[in-house]
Scaffold this motif. Structure first.
Motif, PDB file in Angstrom:
ATOM      1  N   UNK A 102      56.908  11.423 104.765  1.00 58.65           N
ATOM      2  CA  UNK A 102      55.744  11.014 103.968  1.00 58.65           C
ATOM      3  C   UNK A 102      56.014  11.261 102.489  1.00 58.65           C
ATOM      4  N   UNK A 103      55.147  10.675 101.662  1.00 59.84           N
ATOM      5  CA  UNK A 103      55.297  10.823 100.216  1.00 59.84           C
ATOM      6  C   UNK A 103      54.502  12.023  99.723  1.00 59.84           C
ATOM      7  N   UNK A 104      55.048  12.735  98.744  1.00 61.14           N
ATOM      8  CA  UNK A 104      54.312  13.854  98.138  1.00 61.14           C
ATOM      9  C   UNK A 104      52.993  13.365  97.554  1.00 61.14           C
ATOM     10  N   UNK A 105      53.034  12.169  96.938  1.00 60.60           N
ATOM     11  CA  UNK A 105      51.828  11.670  96.265  1.00 60.60           C
ATOM     12  C   UNK A 105      50.758  11.198  97.261  1.00 60.60           C
ATOM     13  N   UNK A 106      51.129  11.033  98.529  1.00 61.52           N
ATOM     14  CA  UNK A 106      50.125  10.737  99.559  1.00 61.52           C
ATOM     15  C   UNK A 106      49.459  12.033 100.011  1.00 61.52           C
ATOM     16  N   UNK A 107      50.291  13.034 100.324  1.00 61.66           N
ATOM     17  CA  UNK A 107      49.746  14.282 100.874  1.00 61.66           C
ATOM     18  C   UNK A 107      49.134  15.169  99.792  1.00 61.66           C
ATOM     19  N   UNK A 108      49.631  15.032  98.566  1.00 65.33           N
ATOM     20  CA  UNK A 108      49.152  15.871  97.457  1.00 65.33           C
ATOM     21  C   UNK A 108      48.775  14.965  96.294  1.00 65.33           C
ATOM     22  N   UNK A 109      47.577  14.365  96.341  1.00 65.19           N
ATOM     23  CA  UNK A 109      47.193  13.362  95.339  1.00 65.19           C
ATOM     24  C   UNK A 109      47.278  13.873  93.897  1.00 65.19           C
ATOM     25  N   UNK A 110      47.181  15.194  93.696  1.00 64.92           N
ATOM     26  CA  UNK A 110      47.328  15.742  92.338  1.00 64.92           C
ATOM     27  C   UNK A 110      48.670  15.357  91.728  1.00 64.92           C
ATOM     28  N   UNK A 111      49.659  15.143  92.603  1.00 65.97           N
ATOM     29  CA  UNK A 111      51.006  14.868  92.112  1.00 65.97           C
ATOM     30  C   UNK A 111      51.177  13.444  91.594  1.00 65.97           C
ATOM     31  N   UNK A 112      50.162  12.590  91.834  1.00 69.72           N
ATOM     32  CA  UNK A 112      50.243  11.242  91.256  1.00 69.72           C
ATOM     33  C   UNK A 112      50.323  11.328  89.740  1.00 69.72           C
ATOM     34  N   UNK A 113      49.495  12.185  89.181  1.00 75.26           N
ATOM     35  CA  UNK A 113      49.493  12.366  87.725  1.00 75.26           C
ATOM     36  C   UNK A 113      50.824  12.919  87.234  1.00 75.26           C
ATOM     37  N   UNK A 114      51.425  13.815  88.021  1.00 70.84           N
ATOM     38  CA  UNK A 114      52.712  14.405  87.614  1.00 70.84           C
ATOM     39  C   UNK A 114      53.799  13.326  87.534  1.00 70.84           C
ATOM     40  N   UNK A 115      53.810  12.445  88.556  1.00 76.78           N
ATOM     41  CA  UNK A 115      54.838  11.399  88.543  1.00 76.78           C
ATOM     42  C   UNK A 115      54.549  10.342  87.475  1.00 76.78           C
ATOM     43  N   UNK A 116      53.253  10.100  87.214  1.00 79.60           N
ATOM     44  CA  UNK A 116      52.891   9.166  86.134  1.00 79.60           C
ATOM     45  C   UNK A 116      53.332   9.730  84.785  1.00 79.60           C
ATOM     46  N   UNK A 117      53.175  11.060  84.641  1.00 80.00           N
ATOM     47  CA  UNK A 117      53.607  11.720  83.397  1.00 80.00           C
ATOM     48  C   UNK A 117      55.132  11.680  83.267  1.00 80.00           C
ATOM     49  N   UNK A 118      55.810  11.788  84.400  1.00 83.19           N
ATOM     50  CA  UNK A 118      57.275  11.657  84.391  1.00 83.19           C
ATOM     51  C   UNK A 118      57.665  10.305  83.800  1.00 83.19           C
ATOM     52  N   UNK A 119      56.943   9.250  84.238  1.00 82.25           N
ATOM     53  CA  UNK A 119      57.238   7.905  83.735  1.00 82.25           C
ATOM     54  C   UNK A 119      57.011   7.809  82.228  1.00 82.25           C
ATOM     55  N   UNK A 120      55.926   8.436  81.762  1.00 82.44           N
ATOM     56  CA  UNK A 120      55.647   8.425  80.310  1.00 82.44           C
ATOM     57  C   UNK A 120      56.783   9.109  79.551  1.00 82.44           C
ATOM     58  N   UNK A 121      57.297  10.201  80.112  1.00 87.27           N
ATOM     59  CA  UNK A 121      58.389  10.910  79.419  1.00 87.27           C
ATOM     60  C   UNK A 121      59.672  10.075  79.431  1.00 87.27           C
ATOM     61  N   UNK A 122      59.881   9.336  80.517  1.00 89.47           N
ATOM     62  CA  UNK A 122      61.039   8.433  80.564  1.00 89.47           C
ATOM     63  C   UNK A 122      60.890   7.366  79.461  1.00 89.47           C
ATOM     64  N   UNK A 123      59.686   6.780  79.362  1.00 88.16           N
ATOM     65  CA  UNK A 123      59.432   5.768  78.321  1.00 88.16           C
ATOM     66  C   UNK A 123      59.702   6.335  76.934  1.00 88.16           C
ATOM     67  N   UNK A 124      59.291   7.593  76.746  1.00 85.35           N
ATOM     68  CA  UNK A 124      59.463   8.244  75.447  1.00 85.35           C
ATOM     69  C   UNK A 124      60.930   8.495  75.123  1.00 85.35           C
ATOM     70  N   UNK A 125      61.789   8.545  76.142  1.00 84.83           N
ATOM     71  CA  UNK A 125      63.204   8.853  75.919  1.00 84.83           C
ATOM     72  C   UNK A 125      64.080   7.625  75.825  1.00 84.83           C
ATOM     73  N   UNK A 126      63.466   6.444  75.900  1.00 84.24           N
ATOM     74  CA  UNK A 126      64.265   5.214  75.871  1.00 84.24           C
ATOM     75  C   UNK A 126      64.844   4.976  74.485  1.00 84.24           C
ATOM     76  N   UNK A 127      65.973   4.287  74.454  1.00 85.03           N
ATOM     77  CA  UNK A 127      66.550   3.836  73.182  1.00 85.03           C
ATOM     78  C   UNK A 127      65.640   2.774  72.609  1.00 85.03           C
TER      79      UNK A 127
END
Lengths: 120, 280
Positions: B254-279
């Motif tokens: 199963x997915x962490x974001x299914x069993x622990x919905x709080x982690x959806x925000x964590x992974x969304x924030x991960x994406x924002x940090x990836x965007x911030x690190x782009x060339x």
């Protein structure tokens, strides 16, 4: 008869090398005249397929028989196609292996003795 | 926009990060996940996709027409992999060593070589809810991985692509990373994790790919990974704590974001940090 022996050193009293494609030296010996020469592994720098490349080198050198410790599947197929007899010896010196070959005490093999990449 | 999830060490959590990130992003944009770990694809264990398309990946390997072969040896000289050799007066092919470059066929003066397709594996595609899904699967006993990775990447259709890379730093990983806009390097706080992270960092620097680290099983082991990242100026994008409940979720496919919905925000924030690190 021209015989190649895989060896760990460049002299006749060097230990037999158990690996064919990845041996340290080849000793090329003429059983009739008794003359011989040591050649550093001519395919050592190649990343793969060294059993095949070595069989091709032995063909070029007109070697008729090979004495080594083990043969992988590609090497065995290549030597068979080249018509080079492969003889297996375990341990001891190159000279002792050659003596055993001359006296007909070595086993000739026609297939692989180990699986692919055993000599890596 | 192509983001690869990679790691030097195996078993650090690449797939966990890739599938959870893809799932979260798919709630707001079209996303595809490409499983490039074709020797052992496992993203399907978590996304449970419906696979409705499959095609074979093949390369062309030479076959010798013995009546035409003159044994000149040009083919063997052309081959970088000893996949063809002249033995007993005729060329002999070792198909499993062939990379399919076609060089031998071109140099043969006797037209004695013709090319025959040899199968390396399959590409399967489909979808898992809103996530488009593609995976490659190498045939057992086939040593040639890179063409299958390329075939997976050729299936890319969406604007946002998450690549689940194979472990390590060898050719299949290079094939996955090449052309990516960002590399998320997943590691764990162990000496092995640190050692292999350093290798992965060397690789992405060589390839010129912006990168950051996800620290999985955080809280175990030592601070060495964090000290290394700080010293090298590599951002830590996300920390996933060592937690038995997470291990259970993963073990059940199963997915962490299914069993622990709080982690959806964590992974969304991960994406924002990836965007911030782009060339830019």
């Amino acid at each position: 008869m021209k015989v190649a022996i895989t060896a760990q050193g460049s002299s006749l009293d060097a230990a037999l090398a158990p690996r064919f494609g990845r041996c340290q030296y080849l000793l090329l010996c003429n059983t009739a005249g008794g003359d011989w020469q040591a050649v550093p592994n001519p395919v050592a720098s190649q990343p793969g397929g060294v059993g095949i490349a070595m069989a091709q080198y032995l063909t070029k050198e007109k070697v008729q028989a090979l004495i080594t410790g083990n043969l992988g599947p590609n090497a065995a197929r290549a030597l068979a196609a080249a018509g080079i007899g492969a003889y297996i010896a375990q341990g001891g010196s190159a000279t002792a292996a050659l003596q055993a070959f001359v006296e007909g005490r070595l086993e000739q093999v026609t297939g692989p003795t180990v699986s692919a990449h055993s000599g890596m | 926009m192509q983001v690869a999830v990679a790691s030097g060490k195996g078993g650090t959590g690449k797939t966990t990060v890739a599938v959870n990130l893809a799932y979260v992003l798919a709630q707001e944009m079209p996303v595809e996940l490409l499983d490039c770990d074709v020797e052992e694809p496992n993203a399907h264990l978590f996304l449970h996709p419906t696979l409705n398309e499959m095609h074979e990946v093949k390369i062309l390997v030479p076959e010798v027409e013995r009546s035409r072969c003159r044994g000149c040896g040009r083919c063997a000289e052309a081959c970088a992999f000893n996949a063809i050799a002249v033995l007993g007066d005729k060329a002999l092919v070792f198909p499993e060593l062939c990379h399919g470059c076609g060089g031998c066929v071109r140099v043969c003066p006797a037209q004695a070589l013709r090319e025959e397709p040899r199968r390396l594996g399959v590409i399967q595609s489909g979808s898992s809810g809103p996530v488009s899904f593609v995976q490659g699967r190498l045939d057992v006993g086939t040593p040639l991985v890179v063409p299958v990775v390329h075939a997976v990447k050729e299936q890319s259709r969406e604007k946002v692509t998450i690549l689940d890379a194979p472990p390590g730093t060898s050719c299949p990983v290079v094939a996955t990373l090449t052309g990516s806009d960002y590399a998320i390097l997943v590691t764990e706080p162990s000496p092995f994790g640190l050692n292999d992270l350093k290798l992965a960092v060397e690789l992405v620097r060589e390839l010129g790919i912006p990168h950051g680290v996800v620290l999985n099983r955080a809280g175990l082991g030592t601070e060495e990974v964090q000290e290394y990242c700080h010293h090298e100026g590599i951002p830590i994008l996300l920390r996933i704590p060592f937690d038995r409940r997470f291990a259970e979720t993963i073990a059940h496919g199963r997915l962490l974001v299914e069993d622990f919905p709080d982690w959806r925000g964590e992974f969304r924030a991960l994406w924002d940090r990836v965007q911030g690190g782009l060339k830019v």
